[in-house]
Enzyme design. Structure first.
Site, mmCIF file in Angstrom:
data_model
loop_
_atom_site.group_PDB
_atom_site.id
_atom_site.type_symbol
_atom_site.label_atom_id
_atom_site.label_comp_id
_atom_site.label_asym_id
_atom_site.label_seq_id
_atom_site.Cartn_x
_atom_site.Cartn_y
_atom_site.Cartn_z
ATOM 1 N N SER A 108 33.382 27.358 69.648
ATOM 2 C CA SER A 108 33.196 27.793 71.024
ATOM 3 C C SER A 108 34.524 28.334 71.523
ATOM 4 C CB SER A 108 32.731 26.617 71.897
ATOM 5 O OG SER A 108 32.742 26.983 73.269
ATOM 6 N N LYS A 187 24.467 26.675 66.421
ATOM 7 C CA LYS A 187 25.046 28.006 66.616
ATOM 8 C C LYS A 187 23.990 29.007 66.216
ATOM 9 C CE LYS A 187 28.305 30.667 67.984
ATOM 10 N NZ LYS A 187 29.716 30.517 67.624
ATOM 11 N N SER A 257 25.347 27.108 71.159
ATOM 12 C CA SER A 257 26.229 28.266 71.296
ATOM 13 C C SER A 257 25.580 29.441 70.586
ATOM 14 C CB SER A 257 27.607 27.991 70.687
ATOM 15 O OG SER A 257 28.296 26.981 71.398
ATOM 16 N N SER A 258 25.969 30.638 70.970
ATOM 17 C CA SER A 258 25.423 31.840 70.349
ATOM 18 C C SER A 258 26.563 32.817 70.095
ATOM 19 C CB SER A 258 24.374 32.475 71.263
ATOM 20 O OG SER A 258 23.852 33.654 70.699
ATOM 21 N N ARG A 354 34.051 25.772 82.419
ATOM 22 C CA ARG A 354 34.745 25.087 81.329
ATOM 23 C C ARG A 354 36.050 24.461 81.822
ATOM 24 N NH1 ARG A 354 33.006 29.649 77.835
ATOM 25 N NH2 ARG A 354 35.004 30.656 78.222
ATOM 26 N N GLY A 374 30.362 26.184 77.782
ATOM 27 C CA GLY A 374 29.514 26.592 78.900
ATOM 28 C C GLY A 374 28.180 27.100 78.389
ATOM 29 N N GLN A 379 19.935 22.523 78.539
ATOM 30 C CA GLN A 379 20.710 21.493 77.839
ATOM 31 C C GLN A 379 21.190 20.486 78.882
ATOM 32 O OE1 GLN A 379 23.621 23.935 75.349
ATOM 33 N NE2 GLN A 379 22.273 25.474 76.259
ATOM 34 N N GLY A 380 20.397 19.466 79.096
ATOM 35 C CA GLY A 380 20.688 18.532 80.171
ATOM 36 C C GLY A 380 20.064 19.011 81.471
ATOM 37 N N PRO A 381 20.186 18.226 82.542
ATOM 38 C CA PRO A 381 19.578 18.575 83.829
ATOM 39 C C PRO A 381 20.102 19.900 84.370
ATOM 40 C CG PRO A 381 20.291 16.284 83.806
ATOM 41 C CD PRO A 381 20.848 16.913 82.563
ATOM 42 N N GLY A 384 23.720 20.768 85.328
ATOM 43 C CA GLY A 384 24.559 19.742 84.723
ATOM 44 C C GLY A 384 24.830 20.031 83.272
#
Length: 404
Positions: A108, A187, A257-258, A354, A374, A379-381, A384
């Protein structure tokens, strides 16, 4: 090399011990968190390989942070990966290209604020002696899908491929219950302007109009693929229309991540398993927003760190890795007050978040070698993300195990 349908994994990692071997040895995770002076600096790992502290055959995956911009044109990720695979080819009987297909290197970009460039080398080794009865320890698994058609990027089909790859990585780690998963790093490939043009010329579907939009959709597909594999969502909930819109659908352990440097989906799973031994443990918590210091403190508490303003220097020696996903709240507000991250044309919103969340976690941990990524869509709430920490068990727990 063994194949799991559309999955690739190194054969030496897939083999389980025979019953005879299980009596005299067990598998154990090792994690080395190494600093780097620049995006191509592998001096620390090269030294550990040369001295035999790390055996190249035991490396399952590498996860790291470079000082690149984290965007589509972040070439630091590909540079580091190329250097890593070249280094490993000196020790493994394979070419750098083939090693890259079985040892995920997930990077990342972006070390804003106090964040420090570093990488975590995740290893699996056989250790002599019987494992402590009923002990659960950190388990690591990794797999790569086959190269994915570009028309699949950021689609339901992409999510399904990720789900199958996650299941294969769980099998590689010996994790059978999704409840034992604490961190799933993916990834995924993304589109570029050239790839978009190729799809249009071929008359194929174009999942996203721009490279940046493609990165976001790829992260969404990866996250919902993880959620599908873990049972956090069901197949009926999975549809293209939900991507980047229905944020009630998410995974509490996914980190996606991408980038342009991969053509397949690389997956690394970290969890707890009774099939593994050793002193390493992992815990994770969902973060409700960018200021959720309670979740940060709780995950350290789960690992036996004493509550305090900041983890002490002596206690920090137990820390092996810290992983965080975060996202600028799309409502434009945090705790009722307006933020300007989404409207800043000088600094990308992901760079803002970040730096902000990295500072929050560093303030509690007293450590700046934190993987903060980031783009936490699904991914999570909503607004968040999540935090996962690997640490050695407290000395009391280890002593009790020795006495037992």
């Amino acid at each position: 090399m063994e194949k799991f349908g559309s999955i690739r994994t190194a054969a030496f990692r897939s083999r389980l011990f025979s019953k005879e071997q299980e009596k005299s040895a067990h598998v154990q995770a090792k994690v080395y968190r190494l600093s780097m002076a620049h995006p191509g600096d592998l001096t620390a790992l090269a030294t550990l390989l040369a001295t035999g502290e790390i055996e190249a055959q035991e490396i399952v995956a590498v996860i790291g942070k470079t000082e690149g911009n984290g965007g589509v044109n972040d070439f630091t990720r590909g540079f580091f990966t190329d250097r890593l695979m070249t280094l490993l080819s000196n020790y493994l009987d394979d070419s750098p290209e083939k090693i890259a297909r079985t040892v995920p290197c997930i990077l990342s970009g972006g070390t804003e604020g106090v964040l420090s460039p570093h990488y975590a080398v995740l290893c699996r080794s056989k250790v002599g002696g019987e494992k402590r009865e009923n002990e659960s320890a950190l388990a690591i698994g990794a797999t790569c899908s086959e190269d994915m058609p570009f028309e699949f990027v950021g689609t339901v089909e992409h999510a399904r491929i990720v789900a199958e790859t996650v299941k294969a990585a769980m099998a590689d780690a010996g994790i059978t219950d999704p409840a034992d998963l604490h961190f799933v790093q993916v990834k995924a490939p993304c589109l570029t302007s050239d790839r978009i043009a190729e799809l249009r010329e071929a008359g194929k579907p174009v999942p996203a109009p721009t490279a940046s939009a493609s990165m976001a959709r790829a992260r969404a597909a990866g996250a919902l693929g993880v959620a599908l594999a873990t049972g956090e969502i069901d197949e009926a909930s999975l549809c293209d229309e939900a991507f980047l819109k229905d944020f009630n659908l998410f995974s509490t352990c996914a980190s996606i991540s991408s980038g342009v440097e991969v053509l397949c989906n690389e997956v690394v799973v970290l969890g707890m398993s009774s099939s593994w031994g050793g002193p390493l443990r992992i815990a994770h918590r969902a973060m409700e927003d960018a200021l959720d210091v309670t979740a940060v403190r709780d995950v350290f508490s789960d690992l036996g760190f004493t509550n305090g303003i900041q983890i002490s220097e002596a206690d920090r020696e137990r820390l092996k890795a810290i992983f965080v996903k975060c996202e600028p709240d799309q409502s434009g507000f945090i705790h009722g007050a307006r933020h300007t991250m989404l409207n800043d044309t000088d600094i990308d919103p992901q760079r803002h978040i970040r730096g902000a969340v990295g500072g929050l976690v560093a303030g509690v941990s007293g450590d700046t070698r934190i993987f903060v990524s980031g783009g936490a869509e699904h991914q999570g709430p909503f607004g968040g993300g999540l935090i996962a920490v690997i640490a050695e068990a407290p000395a009391v727990e280890q002593t009790e195990g020795q006495e037992a």
